[in-house]
Design a protein around this motif. Structure first.
Motif, short mmCIF file in Angstrom:
data_model
loop_
_atom_site.label_atom_id
_atom_site.label_comp_id
_atom_site.label_asym_id
_atom_site.label_seq_id
_atom_site.Cartn_x
_atom_site.Cartn_y
_atom_site.Cartn_z
N ILE A 141 -0.79 -3.99 -6.40
CA ILE A 141 -0.21 -2.64 -6.37
C ILE A 141 -0.96 -1.70 -7.31
CG2 ILE A 141 1.64 -2.87 -8.10
CD1 ILE A 141 3.34 -1.53 -5.71
N ASN A 142 -1.42 -2.21 -8.45
CA ASN A 142 -2.17 -1.32 -9.33
C ASN A 142 -3.58 -1.04 -8.81
OD1 ASN A 142 -0.23 -0.55 -11.10
ND2 ASN A 142 -0.71 -2.09 -12.66
N ASN A 143 -4.11 -1.95 -7.99
CA ASN A 143 -5.38 -1.63 -7.33
C ASN A 143 -5.18 -0.46 -6.38
OD1 ASN A 143 -6.77 -3.63 -8.64
ND2 ASN A 143 -6.69 -5.10 -6.95
N VAL A 144 -4.07 -0.46 -5.66
CA VAL A 144 -3.79 0.65 -4.74
C VAL A 144 -3.53 1.94 -5.53
CG1 VAL A 144 -2.30 1.49 -2.89
CG2 VAL A 144 -2.88 -0.93 -2.98
N ARG B 84 0.84 -1.21 0.00
CA ARG B 84 0.00 0.00 0.00
C ARG B 84 0.87 1.25 0.00
NH1 ARG B 84 -2.93 -1.21 5.19
NH2 ARG B 84 -1.31 -2.78 5.36
N TRP B 85 1.90 1.21 0.82
CA TRP B 85 2.80 2.37 0.87
C TRP B 85 3.35 2.66 -0.53
CZ3 TRP B 85 7.68 3.63 -0.45
CH2 TRP B 85 8.19 4.83 0.08
N LEU B 86 3.78 1.58 -1.20
CA LEU B 86 4.40 1.73 -2.51
C LEU B 86 3.37 2.20 -3.55
CD1 LEU B 86 7.21 1.23 -3.59
CD2 LEU B 86 6.67 -1.19 -3.79
N LYS C 296 -12.58 17.50 1.06
CA LYS C 296 -12.43 16.96 2.42
C LYS C 296 -12.84 15.48 2.45
CE LYS C 296 -12.31 21.14 5.03
NZ LYS C 296 -12.52 21.72 6.33
N VAL C 297 -12.10 14.70 1.68
CA VAL C 297 -12.36 13.26 1.62
C VAL C 297 -11.08 12.55 2.06
CG1 VAL C 297 -13.02 11.33 0.15
CG2 VAL C 297 -13.90 13.62 -0.35
N ALA C 298 -11.21 11.65 3.04
CA ALA C 298 -10.03 10.92 3.54
C ALA C 298 -10.19 9.44 3.24
CB ALA C 298 -9.89 11.14 5.05
N PHE C 299 -9.22 8.89 2.49
CA PHE C 299 -9.26 7.47 2.12
C PHE C 299 -8.31 6.69 2.99
CE2 PHE C 299 -10.78 9.25 -1.85
CZ PHE C 299 -11.61 8.26 -2.36
N TYR C 300 -8.77 5.58 3.54
CA TYR C 300 -7.83 4.66 4.19
C TYR C 300 -7.81 3.35 3.40
CZ TYR C 300 -5.18 1.84 7.35
OH TYR C 300 -4.20 1.02 7.86
N ALA C 301 -6.64 3.03 2.85
CA ALA C 301 -6.49 1.81 2.04
C ALA C 301 -5.97 0.70 2.94
CB ALA C 301 -5.50 2.08 0.91
N VAL D 229 2.41 7.24 -6.80
CA VAL D 229 1.51 8.27 -7.32
C VAL D 229 1.76 9.63 -6.65
CG1 VAL D 229 -0.93 8.92 -7.59
CG2 VAL D 229 -0.25 6.52 -7.81
N THR D 230 1.94 9.60 -5.32
CA THR D 230 2.00 10.88 -4.58
C THR D 230 3.36 11.13 -3.91
OG1 THR D 230 1.30 9.99 -2.44
CG2 THR D 230 -0.44 10.54 -3.98
N GLY D 231 4.24 10.13 -3.93
CA GLY D 231 5.55 10.29 -3.29
C GLY D 231 5.58 9.80 -1.86
N ASP D 232 4.42 9.54 -1.26
CA ASP D 232 4.37 9.11 0.14
C ASP D 232 3.00 8.47 0.35
OD1 ASP D 232 4.94 8.73 2.80
OD2 ASP D 232 5.44 10.82 3.20
#
Ligand code: SF4
Length: 689
Positions: free
Chosen positions: A304-307, A145-147, A288-293, A152-155
């Motif tokens: 990884i592509n799903n994430v 998930r981190w990867l 103001k939308v927070a996603f937890y994967a 996409v976002t760097g973190d």
């Protein structure tokens, strides 16, 4: 000593029974920890202590805890002196180094003994002896998930649930995995928000959601692309963010066009109208939308592509690093314990880095699954020695039979743990270790950007902390210069040296010390930490490594090429409230609450198979088989044809069924949550382990 009232001492510290690091009060009587409560002043848990946190008292005082070094003599264990154990282990490491080369030694760091500082100490140690082979459970849990986000976002941002207008919990069940995180989610919803849960099961968090979307395992990327397509079609996207801070939008937008609501329904089982509704609900609350994967996303051949597909939604919604959105925390600036700059050792071929170079490039993680091949086949070179701390791969890695065979084949296998785990049983030496209540360590809490210090409250004579263990071993190996700190306090002071924070400040602030005020929208000034410095809908880096630049959706094998011999799909690893991963099975109160593993089954499947709750069935995959009791669940809990089996049980080790050769091609994560199986009722009701 802490505050004393009568014969009771009071200390403050941080709980590490899970990753939430809640503030705690610890009470000691006559040198024994007798009670733990939540620390009211702590910014994260505000006095709450979950059931797992309470179990820390049982853990530290457990009658079956390993308190003496053990050496295998034939089939028996012999207690030996700690110095003798360290001397013998050091001699055996030297022998492996001289016979096979430095890189034939390795370390493996789990989570039962600690987290970040321990991780970096083990990375330091193994590089100091000249081997690049640092393994951890992260190469098959969390880092996928981190990867996915980092590409996409760097973190991987944390979630500002408290200020969000919409929390999306995707493939995770925080009430059971990170109990005190749940309160933030529910508080956020209480204020002005909405809670949407997307998962294969009606989980504890799903039962509390405003909307629960049930999805087929491993098809999450298709749903994310369907939501993206709808957001773009409705022009419900943040042009300001897309125009200035992203790359690849046109290519991505063109790609997701094919994910019409009807196609998404076909892939995911989510009704077409729900896909449209979801996109509009989420889009109307942006940014103001927070996603937890959650972990349910990463254990697939296309994980990884799903994430990445879910991460791309941040680019459309403009919620990245926005208040109430996905917040990128800044780091406190601790000094780096690792030696990757001074002694990179990439040229020595870290195991798995050739095949899964993305995993190694981004995280410096060797690949635990490939380690088994290196031990058994000596390819690409022999791996002969391993020190494993607080992990239990005999139960938690895929294809357990192969793992057990490999670990038994090591010339030197040292396990540090609190209990005699299935993995420890395979070791040459089992060494006692310290719990988090016996160790002083720095901890950061990203969402509030606070740093705290855990306290060494009790000690057991032969239970060294990981730092002291590695220091003592290093001195026997002639690399003591890499471990110059005399104790944990000195190490912690060194780590803080480049900051303005002192140990004394942290001791004065058991509630956590804010190391930096939170800043939002940092990319507007600083850019992102991706290769382009922008949000990457497409990844040139991945393209350069031979992968698709887009987060392409590939349906899981059980959907696109079903095998009629294995008609059910098995999801493993849903969390239980009493257990953390494979741990706590030896605690009486946990066993009386949840005594058995089981397979959750839809009533229709139970009827077809002619079984009821409590009956024993045999589960078989192309890898192996295992017997397990049935639990027929309510028809709303799981879809027909889908089953869920908890992992971490020696009695029914589900990883006897999982594959070690069907990995995500980018990060090497194993297939564990969409495994094809067949189910056969046991006529005589007996159960083979
Ligand atoms: S959520 Fe529970 S187990 Fe996790 S740190 Fe907090 S009290 Fe401990």
């Amino acid at each position: 000593m802490g505050d004393v009232t009568g014969n009771r001492e009071h200390y403050t510290s941080l709980c590490r029974m899970c990753d939430n690091r809640c503030g705690i009060n610890v009470y000691v009587e006559n040198g024994t920890i007798v009670e733990i409560t939540g620390l009211k002043e702590h910014k994260w848990n505000h006095g709450r202590l979950c059931v797992k946190g309470r179990l820390a008292v049982d853990m530290v005082n457990a009658p079956d805890r390993i308190l003496k070094p053990l050496k295998r003599i034939g089939r028996k264990w012999e207690e030996i002196n700690l110095d003798q154990a360290y001397d013998e282990i050091a001699e055996k490491i030297k022998k492996i180094q001289s016979t096979w080369g430095d890189r034939s030694m390795s370390v493996w760091k789990g989570e039962a003994l600690g987290f970040l500082t321990q991780e970096n100490l083990y990375r330091r140690f193994i590089h100091a002896i000249g081997s690049p082979n640092y393994f951890s459970n992260d190469s098959q849990c969390y880092v996928g998930r981190w990867l996915g986000y980092a590409l996409v976002t760097g973190d991987w941002a944390t979630q500002d649930f408290i200020k969000s207008k919409c929390a999306v919990i995707w493939a995770s069940n925080p009430p059971y995995s990170q109990p005190n995180l749940t309160q933030s989610i529910l508080n956020g919803r209480e204020r002005s928000g909405k809670l949407i849960v997307i998962d294969v099961r009606l989980s504890a968090i799903a039962r509390q959601a405003d909307e629960f979307v049930q999805i087929l395992p491993g098809t999450d990327g298709a749903l994310a692309h369907g939501i993206a397509r709808q957001l773009i079609e409705d022009d419900n996207i943040s042009h300001a963010f897309i125009d200035k801070y992203t790359i690849g939008f046109e290519t991505y937008a063109q790609y997701v066009k094919i994910f019409t609501p009807n196609l998404v329904e076909k892939h995911t089982g989510v009704p077409a109208e729900t896909v449209v509704h979801l996109a509009r609900e989420i889009g109307s609350r942006r940014p103001k939308v927070a996603f937890y994967a959650g972990n349910g996303l990463e254990h697939h051949e296309n994980g990884i592509n799903n994430v990445r597909a879910i991460a791309c939604l941040d680019g459309l919604l403009g919620n990245l690093d926005h208040e109430g959105g996905n917040f990128i925390a800044e780091k406190p600036g601790l000094r780096d314990l690792t030696l990757y700059k001074d002694k990179p050792l990439r040229h020595l071929g870290p195991i798995g880095a050739d095949k899964y170079s993305v995993l190694y490039d981004f995280r410096k993680e060797c690949h635990t699954i490939s380690a088994m091949d290196s031990i058994l086949n000596e390819k690409p070179y022999p791996l002969k020695g391993m020190i494993l701390a607080g992990a239990n791969p005999a139960l938690t890695n895929p294809n357990s039979q192969k793992v057990i065979k490999a670990l038994k084949a090591l010339e030197l296998f040292v396990v540090r743990d609190l209990f005699m785990t299935e993995t420890a049983k395979l070791a040459d030496y089992v060494l006692p270790a310290a719990t988090f209540l016996e160790n002083s360590e720095l901890h950061c809490h990203p969402i509030h950007q606070i740093i705290g210090l855990s306290t060494e409250i009790v000690t057991f004579p032969e239970c060294d902390s990981e730092h002291i263990f590695l220091k003592k071993l290093a001195s026997r190996l002639g690399i003591e210069n890499y471990f110059p700190w005399k104790d944990n306090d000195e190490l912690n002071r060194w780590l803080l040296q480049d900051t303005t924070i002192t140990l004394e400040t942290l001791r004065d602030h058991p509630e956590g010390f804010e190391y930096k005020p939170r800043r939002f929208l940092k990319h507007q000034k600083d850019g992102l930490t991706t290769p382009s410095g922008k949000f990457e809908f497409v990844s040139k880096y991945l393209k350069g490594h031979g992968y698709s630049e887009l987060p392409e959706y590939v349906p899981p094998a059980y959907r696109c090429s079903p095998n009629p011999e294995y008609p059910y799909v098995m999801v493993t690893g849903a969390r239980k409230v009493f257990y953390t991963h494979g741990r706590n099975r030896n605690f009486k109160q946990c066993r009386s609450a949840i005594p058995n593993p089981d397979i959750e089954m839809h009533p229709i499947d139970a009827e077809i198979l002619g079984v009821k709750t409590g009956d024993i069935v045999t589960l078989t995959s192309t890898v192996g088989s295992v017997d397990i009791p049935v639990k027929v669940v309510h028809k709303s809990k799981i879809l027909p044809g889908v089953t869920q089996v908890t992992h971490g049980w020696q009695e029914s080790n589900i990883n006897l069924l999982t594959h070690d050769d069907r990995n995500d091609p980018i990060d090497g994560f194993p297939l564990m949550k969409s495994v094809e199986i067949k189910i056969t009722p046991k006529q005589d009701g007996s159960r083979n382990h």
